[in-house]
Design a protein around this motif. Structure first.
Motif, PDB file in Angstrom:
ATOM      1  N   GLY A 118     -11.289  -5.853   4.181  1.00 26.62           N
ATOM      2  CA  GLY A 118     -11.513  -4.411   4.088  1.00 26.62           C
ATOM      3  C   GLY A 118     -10.218  -3.627   4.036  1.00 26.62           C
ATOM      4  N   CYS A 119      -9.249  -4.002   4.871  1.00 30.16           N
ATOM      5  CA  CYS A 119      -7.943  -3.314   4.857  1.00 30.16           C
ATOM      6  C   CYS A 119      -7.264  -3.463   3.496  1.00 30.16           C
ATOM      7  CB  CYS A 119      -7.045  -3.882   5.951  1.00 30.16           C
ATOM      8  SG  CYS A 119      -7.498  -3.385   7.622  1.00 30.16           S
ATOM      9  N   ALA A 120      -7.305  -4.669   2.939  1.00 29.37           N
ATOM     10  CA  ALA A 120      -6.661  -4.913   1.652  1.00 29.37           C
ATOM     11  C   ALA A 120      -7.308  -4.085   0.542  1.00 29.37           C
ATOM     12  CB  ALA A 120      -6.724  -6.401   1.307  1.00 29.37           C
ATOM     13  N   VAL A 121      -8.638  -4.059   0.509  1.00 32.07           N
ATOM     14  CA  VAL A 121      -9.337  -3.323  -0.544  1.00 32.07           C
ATOM     15  C   VAL A 121      -9.111  -1.819  -0.419  1.00 32.07           C
ATOM     16  CG1 VAL A 121     -11.623  -2.724  -1.435  1.00 32.07           C
ATOM     17  CG2 VAL A 121     -11.090  -5.100  -0.879  1.00 32.07           C
ATOM     18  N   LEU A 122      -9.204  -1.290   0.803  1.00 35.55           N
ATOM     19  CA  LEU A 122      -8.998   0.152   0.983  1.00 35.55           C
ATOM     20  C   LEU A 122      -7.552   0.557   0.666  1.00 35.55           C
ATOM     21  CD1 LEU A 122     -11.013   1.017   4.232  1.00 35.55           C
ATOM     22  CD2 LEU A 122     -11.734   1.140   1.840  1.00 35.55           C
ATOM     23  N   ALA A 123      -6.600  -0.318   0.985  1.00 41.14           N
ATOM     24  CA  ALA A 123      -5.194   0.010   0.723  1.00 41.14           C
ATOM     25  C   ALA A 123      -4.929   0.169  -0.770  1.00 41.14           C
ATOM     26  CB  ALA A 123      -4.286  -1.061   1.313  1.00 41.14           C
ATOM     27  N   VAL A 124      -5.433  -0.769  -1.592  1.00 40.52           N
ATOM     28  CA  VAL A 124      -5.170  -0.687  -3.027  1.00 40.52           C
ATOM     29  C   VAL A 124      -6.047   0.356  -3.711  1.00 40.52           C
ATOM     30  CG1 VAL A 124      -4.383  -3.070  -3.136  1.00 40.52           C
ATOM     31  CG2 VAL A 124      -6.797  -2.554  -3.564  1.00 40.52           C
ATOM     32  N   SER A 125      -7.056   0.891  -2.998  1.00 38.39           N
ATOM     33  CA  SER A 125      -7.923   1.926  -3.568  1.00 38.39           C
ATOM     34  C   SER A 125      -7.388   3.326  -3.333  1.00 38.39           C
ATOM     35  CB  SER A 125      -9.336   1.814  -2.975  1.00 38.39           C
ATOM     36  OG  SER A 125      -9.920   0.570  -3.267  1.00 38.39           O
ATOM     37  N   LEU A 126      -6.326   3.462  -2.547  1.00 42.29           N
ATOM     38  CA  LEU A 126      -5.725   4.774  -2.295  1.00 42.29           C
ATOM     39  C   LEU A 126      -5.111   5.316  -3.587  1.00 42.29           C
ATOM     40  CD1 LEU A 126      -4.003   3.961   1.120  1.00 42.29           C
ATOM     41  CD2 LEU A 126      -5.860   5.611   0.778  1.00 42.29           C
ATOM     42  N   PRO A 127      -4.797   6.612  -3.634  1.00 45.17           N
ATOM     43  CA  PRO A 127      -4.124   7.155  -4.825  1.00 45.17           C
ATOM     44  C   PRO A 127      -2.889   6.335  -5.177  1.00 45.17           C
ATOM     45  CG  PRO A 127      -4.810   8.947  -3.386  1.00 45.17           C
ATOM     46  CD  PRO A 127      -5.101   7.661  -2.646  1.00 45.17           C
ATOM     47  N   TRP A 128      -2.660   6.179  -6.484  1.00 43.23           N
ATOM     48  CA  TRP A 128      -1.596   5.280  -6.933  1.00 43.23           C
ATOM     49  C   TRP A 128      -0.223   5.669  -6.398  1.00 43.23           C
ATOM     50  CZ3 TRP A 128      -3.594   1.020  -8.122  1.00 43.23           C
ATOM     51  CH2 TRP A 128      -4.774   0.938  -8.865  1.00 43.23           C
ATOM     52  N   ALA A 129       0.035   6.956  -6.254  1.00 39.41           N
ATOM     53  CA  ALA A 129       1.334   7.387  -5.728  1.00 39.41           C
ATOM     54  C   ALA A 129       1.543   6.874  -4.309  1.00 39.41           C
ATOM     55  CB  ALA A 129       1.442   8.911  -5.771  1.00 39.41           C
ATOM     56  N   ALA A 130       0.479   6.917  -3.501  1.00 40.02           N
ATOM     57  CA  ALA A 130       0.580   6.429  -2.132  1.00 40.02           C
ATOM     58  C   ALA A 130       0.788   4.924  -2.102  1.00 40.02           C
ATOM     59  CB  ALA A 130      -0.680   6.805  -1.355  1.00 40.02           C
ATOM     60  N   VAL A 131       0.096   4.198  -2.985  1.00 38.97           N
ATOM     61  CA  VAL A 131       0.248   2.748  -3.049  1.00 38.97           C
ATOM     62  C   VAL A 131       1.675   2.375  -3.452  1.00 38.97           C
ATOM     63  CG1 VAL A 131      -0.515   0.642  -4.203  1.00 38.97           C
ATOM     64  CG2 VAL A 131      -2.192   2.385  -3.546  1.00 38.97           C
ATOM     65  N   ALA A 132       2.206   3.071  -4.453  1.00 39.77           N
ATOM     66  CA  ALA A 132       3.559   2.766  -4.924  1.00 39.77           C
ATOM     67  C   ALA A 132       4.602   3.072  -3.850  1.00 39.77           C
ATOM     68  CB  ALA A 132       3.857   3.569  -6.193  1.00 39.77           C
ATOM     69  N   ALA A 133       4.477   4.231  -3.204  1.00 42.41           N
ATOM     70  CA  ALA A 133       5.439   4.598  -2.159  1.00 42.41           C
ATOM     71  C   ALA A 133       5.343   3.642  -0.979  1.00 42.41           C
ATOM     72  CB  ALA A 133       5.188   6.036  -1.703  1.00 42.41           C
ATOM     73  N   GLY A 134       4.118   3.306  -0.581  1.00 41.16           N
ATOM     74  CA  GLY A 134       3.948   2.398   0.542  1.00 41.16           C
ATOM     75  C   GLY A 134       4.501   1.018   0.246  1.00 41.16           C
ATOM     76  N   ALA A 135       4.210   0.508  -0.938  1.00 41.90           N
ATOM     77  CA  ALA A 135       4.720  -0.811  -1.310  1.00 41.90           C
ATOM     78  C   ALA A 135       6.243  -0.815  -1.364  1.00 41.90           C
ATOM     79  CB  ALA A 135       4.138  -1.227  -2.655  1.00 41.90           C
ATOM     80  N   GLY A 136       6.823   0.281  -1.840  1.00 41.50           N
ATOM     81  CA  GLY A 136       8.281   0.366  -1.903  1.00 41.50           C
ATOM     82  C   GLY A 136       8.926   0.340  -0.534  1.00 41.50           C
ATOM     83  N   VAL A 137       8.362   1.092   0.413  1.00 40.79           N
ATOM     84  CA  VAL A 137       8.939   1.137   1.763  1.00 40.79           C
ATOM     85  C   VAL A 137       8.736  -0.198   2.479  1.00 40.79           C
ATOM     86  CG1 VAL A 137       8.745   2.224   4.027  1.00 40.79           C
ATOM     87  CG2 VAL A 137       8.757   3.632   1.968  1.00 40.79           C
ATOM     88  N   VAL A 138       7.567  -0.803   2.311  1.00 41.13           N
ATOM     89  CA  VAL A 138       7.322  -2.115   2.924  1.00 41.13           C
ATOM     90  C   VAL A 138       8.273  -3.161   2.341  1.00 41.13           C
ATOM     91  CG1 VAL A 138       5.655  -4.000   3.112  1.00 41.13           C
ATOM     92  CG2 VAL A 138       4.928  -1.647   3.537  1.00 41.13           C
TER      93      VAL A 138
END
Length: 413
Positions: free
Chosen positions: A376-396
């Motif tokens: 569930g965490c994985a699916v909800l994370a990639v379903s967020l707005p693309w800008a949030a996914v890109a920024a989050g992946a970059g910081v991680v």
């Protein structure tokens, strides 16, 4: 009672539940339903149920792990002990980054409701004031959180009662139209942001009495109360405003009481929203600072941040407050919430993976619970707005590189 790390075990079940409620029943209940309705439309209640299921799985895994590892740091500790040092570090990094952004979001929400034209100045003042409160000690912070939670719940009870008893309560009509799968998942991700406060209970593992008993009781209690409150508010908003008007509202609870024919209650709702955001900010700074403390002990952050003065990690508190203060001056509310959601979901994904490594004798939950929570965490994370996914992946990703090429000397092996 003081433990060997210098932190005092002062919090009972009631205090721990209040800390969790202060983080969950916060600004999200006043602000999250509008964006969620834009994503899910008439599927808002289904999105709320989905977010609650994922939150329940995460809470169950976190509670079992916290009882086994009653130390400050939450999933940073669980990941380190159960999956290895890198995964613990990544959980801690995601939590600190995501929840620091969440602190900024809560501070900006205070500013938006108190004085919209000077929201950043008000937000900065709120950060300074509540950081000072936290530095006075966790017990004092818990008592202030108790007061804030009481005010927030009183405002919400009044608003829900007015909406459900009004003559216009049929205007919104709970109908089901076309709901896209991605819209439903995105709405659930946005609503999960408001559920995630139970992590604050786990990060205070070294400051609760009898943690093996207290934490597993406090987390589901706080989550259950929060779900009941959110469900009641969601139904009230839908029956008065309907999905369409709710989707276009920036202050849905205030708009709902106006639509219900009681405009005089709207200023009270605005004050309640500001108080709720303050409660969330108080609990968030408290939890983030404890994770910083744990990571500083392991030299992932400067060792000076591990100092404890009179039972309180004052330096960690001040460092977190300073970063949040900077973010309130540089970011906007939408960007902070999206980025925070990504970090928090990754944090709980690691918690669920850690729970799978518990032995049955250690209180491992049924395997389906952490598996469902992880997925569930994985699916909800990639379903967020693309800008949030890109920024989050970059910081991680940046955090992972810092682990491989550390800025601070820390013991290896």
């Amino acid at each position: 009672m003081t433990n060997e790390a210098g932190l005092e075990r002062r919090l009972g079940v009631g205090d721990a539940v209040v800390v969790g409620l202060g983080a969950m029943v916060g600004a999200g209940v006043f602000a999250a339903f509008g964006p969620a309705a834009r994503a899910a439309g008439s599927g808002l209640l289904a999105a709320l149920a989905l977010a609650a299921v994922v939150a329940y799985c995460n809470a169950t895994s976190s509670a079992r792990l916290a009882a086994r590892h009653p130390q400050s740091g939450g999933t940073y500790v669980y990941g380190r002990e159960r999956l290895g040092p890198f995964w613990g570090y990544l959980a801690g990094w995601s939590f600190v980054a995501g929840k620091t952004a969440s602190c900024a979001a809560m501070a900006l929400t205070v500013g938006q409701y108190v004085w919209p034209h000077e929201r950043q100045a008000v937000a900065a003042a709120a950060v300074v004031a509540l950081t000072a409160v936290n530095c006075l000690g966790v017990r004092k912070a818990a008592w202030l959180t108790r007061l804030i939670v009481a005010v927030t719940l009183a405002v919400l009870v009044a608003a829900v009662s007015v909406c459900l008893s009004s003559r216009g309560a049929s205007a919104g009509r709970l109908t089901w139209g076309d709901v896209s799968g991605r819209g439903l998942l995105q709405a659930a991700g946005l609503l999960f942001f408001a559920f995630a406060g139970y992590a604050r209970i786990a990060t205070l593992g070294e400051e609760v009495k009898s943690p093996a008993r207290t934490i597993p009781r406090a987390i589901p209690l706080a989550l259950g109360i929060t779900l009941a409150v959110y469900a009641a508010v969601a139904v009230a908003l839908l029956v008065v405003l309907g999905p369409g008007r709710l989707a276009g509202s920036a202050a849905p609870v205030a708009d709902a009481v106006r639509a219900a024919g009681v405009p005089g209650l709207a200023p009270v709702v605005r004050c309640g929203a500001a108080v709720a955001a303050l409660g969330s900010l108080l609990a968030l700074v408290l939890g983030v600072s404890r994770t910083v403390l744990a990571m500083a002990r392991d030299r992932h952050f400067p060792a000076a941040l591990a100092a404890v003065h009179r039972g309180t990690p004052v330096r960690a508190e001040l460092a977190v407050g300073a970063v949040v203060l900077l973010l309130t001056l540089l970011t906007d509310l939408r960007g902070a919430i999206g980025f925070s959601s990504f970090g928090v979901l990754l944090y709980y994904a690691i918690a669920n993976a850690s729970a799978l490594r518990l032995a049955p004798a250690e209180g491992r939950p049924p395997p389906a619970v952490p598996v469902l929570g992880l997925a569930g965490c994985a699916v909800l994370a990639v379903s967020l707005p693309w800008a949030a996914v890109a920024a989050g992946a970059g910081v991680v990703g940046a955090g992972a590189l810092l682990y491989l090429r550390p800025l601070y000397l820390r013991p290896r092996g």
